[in-house]
Design a protein around this motif. Structure first.
Motif, short mmCIF file in Angstrom:
data_model
loop_
_atom_site.label_atom_id
_atom_site.label_comp_id
_atom_site.label_asym_id
_atom_site.label_seq_id
_atom_site.Cartn_x
_atom_site.Cartn_y
_atom_site.Cartn_z
N VAL A 222 -3.51 24.06 -36.11
CA VAL A 222 -4.03 22.74 -35.44
C VAL A 222 -5.42 22.97 -34.62
O VAL A 222 -6.32 22.08 -34.67
N PRO B 287 -1.36 19.25 -24.36
CA PRO B 287 -0.28 18.42 -24.86
C PRO B 287 0.72 18.99 -25.81
O PRO B 287 1.88 18.82 -25.92
N GLU B 288 0.11 19.94 -26.80
CA GLU B 288 0.83 20.65 -27.85
C GLU B 288 1.97 21.63 -26.79
O GLU B 288 2.85 22.09 -27.42
N LEU C 134 9.58 15.83 -23.57
CA LEU C 134 8.11 16.15 -24.15
C LEU C 134 8.12 16.92 -25.34
O LEU C 134 7.32 16.89 -26.31
N ASP C 135 9.17 17.59 -25.97
CA ASP C 135 9.58 18.24 -26.97
C ASP C 135 9.75 17.17 -28.19
O ASP C 135 10.82 16.83 -28.55
N LYS C 136 8.81 16.90 -29.25
CA LYS C 136 9.17 16.25 -30.46
C LYS C 136 9.09 17.25 -31.47
O LYS C 136 8.75 16.70 -32.79
N TYR D 224 6.96 10.98 -35.62
CA TYR D 224 6.54 12.13 -35.31
C TYR D 224 6.12 13.29 -36.58
O TYR D 224 7.19 12.90 -37.22
N ASN E 77 -1.34 21.06 -40.49
CA ASN E 77 -2.06 21.29 -39.12
C ASN E 77 -2.20 19.80 -38.28
O ASN E 77 -3.25 19.60 -37.71
N LEU E 78 -0.96 19.21 -38.30
CA LEU E 78 -0.79 17.89 -37.61
C LEU E 78 -0.52 18.36 -36.07
O LEU E 78 0.15 19.53 -35.84
N LEU E 79 -0.88 17.45 -35.14
CA LEU E 79 -0.17 17.60 -33.76
C LEU E 79 1.16 17.14 -33.60
O LEU E 79 1.21 15.97 -33.72
N TRP E 80 2.10 18.03 -33.43
CA TRP E 80 3.39 17.74 -33.45
C TRP E 80 3.78 16.65 -32.10
O TRP E 80 4.70 16.25 -32.22
N SER E 81 2.97 16.83 -31.21
CA SER E 81 3.03 15.92 -30.07
C SER E 81 2.56 14.66 -30.35
O SER E 81 2.77 13.65 -29.30
N ARG E 82 1.95 14.34 -31.37
CA ARG E 82 1.47 12.76 -31.56
C ARG E 82 2.19 12.28 -32.63
O ARG E 82 2.64 13.03 -33.85
N ASP F 292 0.03 26.36 -32.63
CA ASP F 292 -0.24 26.75 -33.80
C ASP F 292 -1.85 26.77 -34.06
O ASP F 292 -2.76 26.08 -33.83
N ARG G 27 -6.72 18.09 -25.17
CA ARG G 27 -6.24 17.07 -26.34
C ARG G 27 -5.46 18.00 -27.30
O ARG G 27 -4.33 17.32 -27.97
N VAL G 28 -5.44 19.41 -27.28
CA VAL G 28 -4.48 19.97 -28.17
C VAL G 28 -3.68 21.00 -27.29
O VAL G 28 -2.55 20.96 -27.54
N ALA H 183 7.44 15.94 -37.24
CA ALA H 183 8.65 16.35 -37.35
C ALA H 183 9.83 15.63 -38.01
O ALA H 183 10.89 16.05 -38.57
N PHE I 212 -6.77 10.65 -33.36
CA PHE I 212 -7.42 11.86 -32.99
C PHE I 212 -8.49 12.17 -33.21
O PHE I 212 -9.61 12.47 -32.73
N ARG J 207 -6.22 11.52 -41.81
CA ARG J 207 -6.89 11.90 -40.66
C ARG J 207 -8.30 12.31 -40.98
O ARG J 207 -9.23 12.05 -40.46
N PRO K 232 6.04 21.20 -23.41
CA PRO K 232 7.20 21.53 -23.08
C PRO K 232 7.12 22.85 -22.55
O PRO K 232 8.15 23.27 -21.63
#
Lengths: 226, 337
Positions: A128, A149-150, A223-225, B137, B92-97, A125, A145-146, B139, B105, B153, A153
């Protein structure tokens, strides 16, 4: 038990050469895979960042990287193997054996993975990335970091596809002297008309591919959240 | 706090020159909530992004806390951005965190040591009311909860300025009000300056002290919310006011064509005494007055009452206004003839 089953159904197959060939294939796939992961990630990141509208947008550089990637991806692998013979001889010192297969495997697969990396990063995205910049993050923060990791997957799924392609490439390399299951299937199986050997080599390749796919899918899912 | 001087942003597309922002000059006061309202494409999104240097002006200067954001770059710009928080329409959050890691962050970017980060993140998540959801998360969070993470944040590095980019436009009305109240509370408690852009009049009414109305890249009207909306000068401003009319506000177009119109506002506390002041005035001054509307509204200071009165004899407007003002009632003369 396995040995009995083999001697009954695959009379020409001996376990030791089969295991050795499997090991060679795994070795070539793993070594080339590690190099492809690093190089593909670097090239893919460069492609992504220099593409139009991105952080380091640079049309001439993007065009050059993109063309290089396309050229290596367009050359059929069996031809790339032959084309790279002088380079391989200069770097590895020989054109036979598992290590001699590595340059061609890497040159063949890294551009492929780089495209998958670029695609994975493009799906991250933009909002982000904008938020990261608004927080005071620089390019390093965005990449490490973006983006990585994002896109993790998709990077793992892409690596799974690439590793499976590499298993196929090792078989072609094997046919011209690299060793491994391709070598076994072609020289021992096909040229000596021992169909059971070809069949055994095929089953071993299938097993490797299934395991890679299974592990790759599992890791990507974990890894997919989203 | 923020001074925009003759700021323009020009794009060239297909040989055409498009001014997204056109010669905007604006002073945004410190410690207050300022709303920039406009329809989509009015240039408000470009304007707010110039305040943290995500967009560079083609000409003019953007001063934020004395720093020219149009000319800052590299490390200086990144350092300035640490003190400018921003929240977004789509969070606009990081979905992996997790929620916790998303807030951390911002602190990682600022180079805060891990141990310090941990305590600060807890404090921030408490501030925005997300206790118990720290390890979720994005999601797994609702829209309102995601925006709360976004706010935590944005506040992580104790900014002096918070930019809100259509922060409630993706939320339902009830959640919108909760988030607006949270922003209002943060403004009061932390004393930071808030600049928000929106296309919703409701947002401006509920939490803004100041407003600037944008149309086609220009700021066409600006000032205190109470003043601008009491006497709108531009058609676009009237259109936005009609927008709240549809939500239950007063639409001057519906009033009788002759006579004076007054809007009286009083704080909900002591409102009863103040409301009785109106009938007292009517008796004492021998007025003929019609109530067109009376309701309770939410404002940055809390709920307050609003009465719209119509005086068939416009010469009575001034005496009535003076009488009520002396009793602590806010009076806007919407129309004097």
């Amino acid at each position: 038990m396995l040995a009995e089953w083999i001697s009954a159904w695959l009379p020409n197959v001996r376990l030791a050469p089969l295991l050795k060939a499997t090991e060679d294939t795994l070795y070539m796939t793993a070594m080339a895979g590690a190099a492809v992961f690093v190089l593909g990630l670097l090239l893919g990141t460069a492609l992504h960042l220099t593409s139009p509208g991105r952080l380091l947008a640079n049309r001439p550089l993007y065009w050059a990287l993109s063309t290089l990637t396309n050229v290596f991806r367009a050359i059929p692998f069996i031809i790339l193997l032959v084309l790279l013979i002088p380079f391989t001889r200069a770097v590895v010192g020989t054109i036979l054996g598992v290590n001699a297969a590595l340059p061609a495997l890497i040159f063949g697969a890294a551009p492929f993975y780089a495209r998958l990396v670029e695609l994975a990063f493009r799906e991250v995205d933009r909002g982000v990335i904008e938020a990261t910049r608004a927080m005071g993050g620089g390019i390093g923060t965005v990449v490490f970091r973006v983006l990585i990791p994002e896109a993790a997957p998709a990077l793992v799924s892409g690596l799974t596809v690439t590793l499976i392609a590499l298993v196929g490439y090792t078989a072609m390399a094997g046919a011209i002297g690299a060793g491994g299951l391709g070598h076994l299937a072609y020289l021992e199986g096909f040229q000596r008309s021992r169909r059971d050997v070809t069949l055994a080599a095929t089953l071993a390749v299938l097993l490797i591919v299934f395991v890679i796919q299974f592990l790759g899918d599992r890791l990507a899912r974990r890894l997919d959240k989203r | 706090m923020i001074t925009l001087d003759q700021v323009s942003k020009i794009y060239h597309a297909g040989g055409r020159r498009i001014a997204a922002v056109d010669e905007v000059s604006l002073a945004i006061p410190a410690g207050r909530v300022t709303g920039i309202i406009g329809q989509s494409g009015a240039g408000k999104s470009t304007l707010i992004r110039m305040l943290n240097g995500l967009e560079k002006p083609s000409s003019g200067s953007v001063l934020v806390a004395g720093r020219d954001m149009g000319r800052a770059s590299g490390a200086e710009l990144r350092k300035a951005r640490l003190k400018i928080g921003m929240i977004f329409q789509h969070f606009n959050l990081l979905w992996s965190r997790t929620a916790r890691a998303n807030v951390a962050f911002a602190l990682e970017i600022a180079g805060i040591p891990r141990a310090e980060r941990r305590a600060r993140v807890e404090e921030l998540l408490r501030l925005v009311g997300l206790e118990g959801r720290e390890d979720a998360y994005p999601a797994q969070l609702s829209g309102g909860q995601k925006q709360r993470v976004g706010i935590a944040r944005a506040l992580a590095n104790a900014p002096d300025l918070l930019l809100c980019d259509e922060a409630t436009s993706a939320l339902d009305p009830q959640t919108t009000d909760q988030i607006l109240d949270l922003l209002s509370e943060i403004n009061r408690r932390l004393g930071l300056t808030i600049v928000l852009i929106t296309h919703e009049m409701h947002v401006v009414r509920r939490i803004c002290d100041h407003v600037a109305v944008m149309e086609a890249g220009r700021v066409v009207e600006e000032g205190l919310v109470s003043e601008v909306f009491a006497a709108p000068k531009q058609p676009i401003t009237r259109r936005f006011i009609r927008q709240t009319a549809e939500e239950g506000g007063f639409d001057p177009a519906l009033a009788p064509p002759e006579g004076a119109l007054l809007r009286l506002t009083h704080a909900a506390e002591g409102g009863e005494a103040q409301a009785s002041a109106f009938s007292e005035a009517v008796l004492k001054l021998g007025l003929r007055a019609n109530l067109l509307q009376a309701r309770l509204i939410q404002t940055p200071e809390g709920p307050s009452g609003e009465i719209v009165a119509h005086l068939p004899d416009p010469s009575q407007a001034r005496p009535l206004a003076g009488f009520l003002a002396a009793r602590g009632i806010g009076v806007d003369i919407l129309r004097e003839a």
